[in-house]
Design an enzyme around this catalytic site. Structure first.
Site, PDB file in Angstrom:
ATOM      1  N   PHE A 175       0.040   3.112  -5.568  1.00  0.00           N
ATOM      2  CA  PHE A 175      -0.796   3.640  -4.486  1.00  0.00           C
ATOM      3  C   PHE A 175      -1.404   4.980  -4.875  1.00  0.00           C
ATOM      4  CE2 PHE A 175       3.026   1.517  -2.711  1.00  0.00           C
ATOM      5  CZ  PHE A 175       2.438   0.306  -2.454  1.00  0.00           C
ATOM      6  N   ILE A 214       1.217  -3.270 -10.572  1.00  0.00           N
ATOM      7  CA  ILE A 214       1.977  -2.344  -9.716  1.00  0.00           C
ATOM      8  C   ILE A 214       2.344  -3.020  -8.399  1.00  0.00           C
ATOM      9  CG2 ILE A 214       0.924  -0.346 -10.819  1.00  0.00           C
ATOM     10  CD1 ILE A 214      -0.908  -0.026  -8.402  1.00  0.00           C
ATOM     11  N   GLY A 215       2.376  -4.348  -8.454  1.00  0.00           N
ATOM     12  CA  GLY A 215       2.653  -5.135  -7.255  1.00  0.00           C
ATOM     13  C   GLY A 215       1.413  -5.892  -6.820  1.00  0.00           C
ATOM     14  N   ASN A 224      -6.552 -15.034  -6.493  1.00  0.00           N
ATOM     15  CA  ASN A 224      -5.307 -15.676  -6.083  1.00  0.00           C
ATOM     16  C   ASN A 224      -5.169 -15.452  -4.582  1.00  0.00           C
ATOM     17  OD1 ASN A 224      -2.506 -15.935  -5.230  1.00  0.00           O
ATOM     18  ND2 ASN A 224      -1.956 -16.082  -7.394  1.00  0.00           N
ATOM     19  N   GLU A 255      -7.706  -2.144  -1.803  1.00  0.00           N
ATOM     20  CA  GLU A 255      -7.819  -1.002  -0.898  1.00  0.00           C
ATOM     21  C   GLU A 255      -8.603  -1.300   0.378  1.00  0.00           C
ATOM     22  OE1 GLU A 255      -7.742   2.648  -4.063  1.00  0.00           O
ATOM     23  OE2 GLU A 255      -9.537   1.441  -4.005  1.00  0.00           O
TER      24      GLU A 255
END
Lengths: 169, 729
Positions: free
Chosen positions: B243, B468-469, B618, B692
């Site tokens: 983030f 990062i996820g 995805n 975002e």
């Protein structure tokens, strides 16, 4: 200080500084790094393990206080090649993103389901006679000690919901 | 062979829509899922060596001044302490995203409360922590600037723009609005604290860290240490959330590397959560003034958006609060501006969607309020003011689906059931309201490289790109699988290692599109190699389930490859495309809240977002990114607020007990919908960013719903009970 722990069904001997938390003992002394340190203050739940059947924040307890205790960590719940149904449901429902809080979520959910079966009420329980029928709200409330900044919460609830259904059927 | 593309022109081929494997866009499970749910994914703090030492950073406890003396002797005499490191190369602050060079260094001067000034190294974590708590430091304090409201600000020339005469139209327009909002500091709060384990082999440093943008981080680390970047390798295969907080190299990495070199043994440094709050970039608290002018029909005549942010001395970053304002709505008269204060407070930097994360929701609050003044439905007011082309520019939008997203969201949410009168809907002790907001975020493409090796067993994708996820493992696997005709289990994706081709890194929602395009190009080059072997045109080649079909003949891919692996690299660079069309992503947010009439507590009952981000790579991981963004919006609206002590500037609520992230029960069922879109200006995959967009505007849907429920306008975020209770009907 010497401490005997029964971790994931195995006897483990620990010889560590008395200041060592159960979490640091697992991670740094016993090679079980699945449990995570997100805050070290019992505020995030990433370190959740199951001790004698109850979920606890392993960062808030010293290892030397657990001599003879039965401890289950994420490594004892399932392995990549042999995932537990709850772990599979987390993968299927994308109940995680970065994955850091996930071992704690899964340990927490595993013990939570037992709590509900045993009839423990929660903050949102309307009917004390029907605790084990877990509504989504009940699951969300009971999992609110496990933070997830990626905010997979709705998916975590869905994953736990599916595993409840599977167990029931 | 490298297939290189400098993006100067829109894509005309849309090749991914003509492939046969059928894996792209599907909600395939993450390939890294099994490791993550079983605790086997190796994050930075998992790395351990038999002779490894543990370091704990010591923070400054004054907001400004000189460090007079660090008395290491008493601590170094403690049992288990190895050394107190006071190297002047210690970082004062983390590097900003894409800095590519060392940030401010040196522990002789203190710029903010919490600045790292020493590292205590011990044989055990417990010993190092104890030592760090007892290190004696004396300061020569200096006067500090602690309150952004009380210091002089600057107005950087490049941050001011205007067209027409806003002041004039504010005087003459029949309906106007001129209000001020404030948002507090926000913390990224990735669940994994910053952690690094450094080990040296002669001149070569290997760092297991938790970073988002490795090619920059390598240069930042090397520059901080004064060594050649060729001698630095960083590994971040799994990152426990970013983030924005892990964009640039941060103090624990440099401290670990310095200590490991000094001591000749590996050193691990993990920041306690409190240190992450006190040392790592946060989103600056912000004051925004918005002016709107409209005619009686609801056509906007004037837009003004001014803001005040801050940072440490010599930090170039200023939250780009108004980034979406120039192009979201049309109006002939405009004024956009920013003032920046220089203060002694923990560094400000990128937190998820820097700019739009706070700029869009506040603007959307103003739009809601203006619609009320006009007596218009907030949805209709927005639809009426969407520009045909980006205002003030002579290029078109590459694609703008804001209107479609607003209509789609409104229909699916049941916006027509909203009672426009505030406070009119009650259920027992709860006041019910609905709110909405537009979602807007600029779209970017960054340079990126990736390599694919194709063997008889399958394909391996390699890049230093990070996950990062966000789902990078999944989408890169899908892109390669789709183009090479391989099921996902035949594709292995390796990430997060600076020894691999440098990708874009994760940030600014550009990772999937940029890194994905480099994988796309590498796979296209491999398709050409396969076509050459079959003596056909690449365009006539069908690859599916490990088979190559050309001229009605089927060949096993494994046979074609044989003993010598095929290898190709893809390299994308942003070219001239930005001068031909303006790119952004658009969406809509809808929320229903219940506000307790006795306590003022707000509960979000449901929330829905419709988003247009080009091709969805995805469906499952894209949806999860939106869930995350929308939940950030709930946090921003209701609970998240960094509090700073005005006497010494320290972060008062530096942990999760006091900085309140949304918990599971705070987040209701969230609905996410994607519009079908292809954006040929974005890249050959025609995919844009989605990491975002979900946060941009989300908080306003909640606070606008609070107004609809109660009549209370929230001007000072977050909407805690005290700001609602006194004003309830």
């Amino acid at each position: 200080m010497k401490t005997s722990l029964r971790i994931n069904g195995e006897e483990r001997q620990l010889d560590a500084d008395v200041r060592t938390t159960l979490l640091d003992a697992l991670r740094q002394h016993l090679g079980l790094t699945g449990s995570k340190k997100g805050c070290d203050h019992g505020q995030c739940g990433a370190c959740t393990v199951i001790v004698n059947g109850r979920r606890i924040n392993s960062c808030l307890t010293l290892a030397c206080m657990h001599d003879g205790d039965e401890i289950t960590t994420i490594e004892g719940i399932g392995t990549p090649d042999n995932l537990a149904p709850l772990q599979k449901a987390f993968v299927e429902h994308d109940g995680f993103q970065c994955g850091f809080c996930t071992p704690g979520q899964i340990c927490s959910a595993t013990a939570m389901l037992e709590e509900a079966k045993a009839g423990w009420p929660s903050f949102v329980s309307d009917d004390l006679d029907d605790i084990d029928t877990l509504s989504d709200e009940e699951i969300a409330e009971r999992m609110s000690g496990n933070l997830c900044r990626c905010s997979a919460y709705p998916n975590i609830v869905a994953a736990i919901r599916e595993s409840v259904k599977e167990t029931a059927s | 062979m490298t297939l290189h593309l400098k993006l100067d022109n829109p894509d005309e081929e849309n090749r991914l829509d003509h492939m046969a494997q059928g894996v792209i866009g599907t909600g395939a499970n993450r390939p890294d899922g099994a490791l993550k749910v079983s605790g086997q994914a190796t994050y930075a703090a998992e790395w351990q060596r038999p002779d490894m030492a543990y370091g704990v950073l010591v923070r400054a406890t004054v907001p400004a001044g000189k460090v007079e003396k660090i008395d290491a002797s008493a601590v170094e005499a403690m049992p288990g302490i190895v050394k107190v490191i006071t190297d002047p190369k210690l970082l004062r602050v983390p590097a900003q995203g894409m800095a590519d060079a060392a940030p401010a260094q040196g522990n002789d001067e203190v710029l903010y409360f919490g600045q790292p000034i020493a590292l205590v190294v011990g044989d055990s974590f417990e010993a190092a922590r104890h030592g760090a708590n007892h290190l004696s430091v004396s300061y020569l304090p200096q006067e500090a600037r602690l309150d952004p409201d009380a210091v002089q600000t600057e107005r950087p020339e490049g941050k001011q723009s205007s067209q027409g005469d806003l002041d004039g139209v504010m005087k003459t327009a029949p309906v106007t609005l001129d209000e001020v909002w404030t948002t507090p500091g926000h913390n990224s709060s990735a669940m994994e604290p910053h952690a690094s384990m450094a080990e040296w082999d002669g001149d070569r440093l290997t760092l297991h860290g938790s970073y988002q943008m490795l090619k920059y981080n390598r240069n930042e680390l090397a520059d901080s240490l004064g060594i050649d970047p060729k001698n630095v390798r960083i590994l971040s295969p799994y990152v426990g959330g970013g983030f924005g907080s892990k964009l640039g190299i941060s103090p624990e990495a440099v401290a670990a590397a310095l200590a490991a070199r000094d001591l000749g043994r590996p050193v691990r440094v993990v920041m306690p959560r409190q240190q992450v709050f006190e040392t790592i970039t946060h989103r600056a608290q912000c004051r925004q003034r918005i002016r709107l002018a409209a005619d009686e029909t609801g056509k906007l005549l004037g837009i003004g958006h001014d803001n005040r942010v801050y940072n440490l001395p010599d930090e170039g970053f200023a939250e780009p609060v108004t980034q979406a304002t120039p192009f979201t709505y049309a109006a002939e008269n405009r004024a956009i501006g920013q003032e920046v204060a220089t203060i002694n407070r923990v560094i400000a930097g990128s937190v998820r969607a820097p700019g739009e994360a706070i700029g869009v929701p506040i603007f959307e609050n103003a739009m809601d309020e203006m619609a009320e003044k006009l007596g218009m439905d907030p949805l209709e007011f927005r639809l009426k003011n969407i520009p045909e082309t980006p205002p003030g520019q002579d290029i078109p939008f590459s694609s703008n689906m804001l209107a479609e997203a607003l209509r789609d969201g409104a229909e699916k949410f049941g916006w027509d059931k909203r009672n426009p009168t505030p406070g009119a809907v009650q259920e027992g002790e709860w006041l019910i309201g609905m709110g909405m907001a537009s979602a807007v975020r600029v779209n970017m493409l960054m340079e990126s490289k990736a390599r694919i090796t194709l063997t008889a067993e399958g394909a391996t994708v390699e890049t230093d790109m990070t996950d990062i996820g966000t789902g990078t493992y999944a989408i890169l696997t899908q892109i390669a699988g789709e183009l090479l005709g391989l099921p996902m289990e035949k594709v292995t994706t390796k990430l997060g290692d600076t020894d691999l081709p440098p990708g874009s890194g994760s940030g600014g929602s550009f990772g999937a599109a940029s890194s994905g395009t480099s994988v796309y190009l590498a796979a296209m080059e491999l398709r050409r190699q396969i076509a050459d072997k079959l003596d056909c045109d690449e365009a006539d080649l069908t690859l599916k389930d490990g088979q190559a079909i050309a001229a009605n003949k089927t060949h096993a891919l494994a046979d074609l490859v044989g003993e010598t692996p095929f290898e190709a690299e893809g390299h994308i660079e942003p070219g001239d495309i930005a001068s031909k069309a303006f790119q952004a992503t658009f969406g809509s947010h809808f929320a229903e809240v219940a506000v307790n009439r006795h306590t003022g507590e707000t509960r979000v009952r449901r929330m829905l977002g419709t988003f247009a981000c080009g091709r969805v790579l995805n469906e499952k991981t894209a949806r999860s990114q939106c869930l995350g963004g929308m939940t950030f919006g709930i946090g921003m609206a209701l609970t998240e607020e960094m509090l700073f002590d005005t006497r010494d500037g320290h972060v008062v609520n530096n942990d999760f007990a006091e900085y309140h992230l949304p918990v599971n029960l705070d987040v209701p069922k969230l609905e996410v919908h994607f519009l079908q879109e292809r954006d040929p200006y974005a890249n050959p995959m025609q995919a844009k960013g989605i990491g975002e967009l979900g946060i941009c505007g989300a908080a306003a849907a909640v606070t606008n719903a609070i107004h609809n429920a109660t009549g209370v306008r929230i001007r000072d975020y977050p909407a805690t009970l005290d700001k609602i209770l006194p004003y309830l009907p």
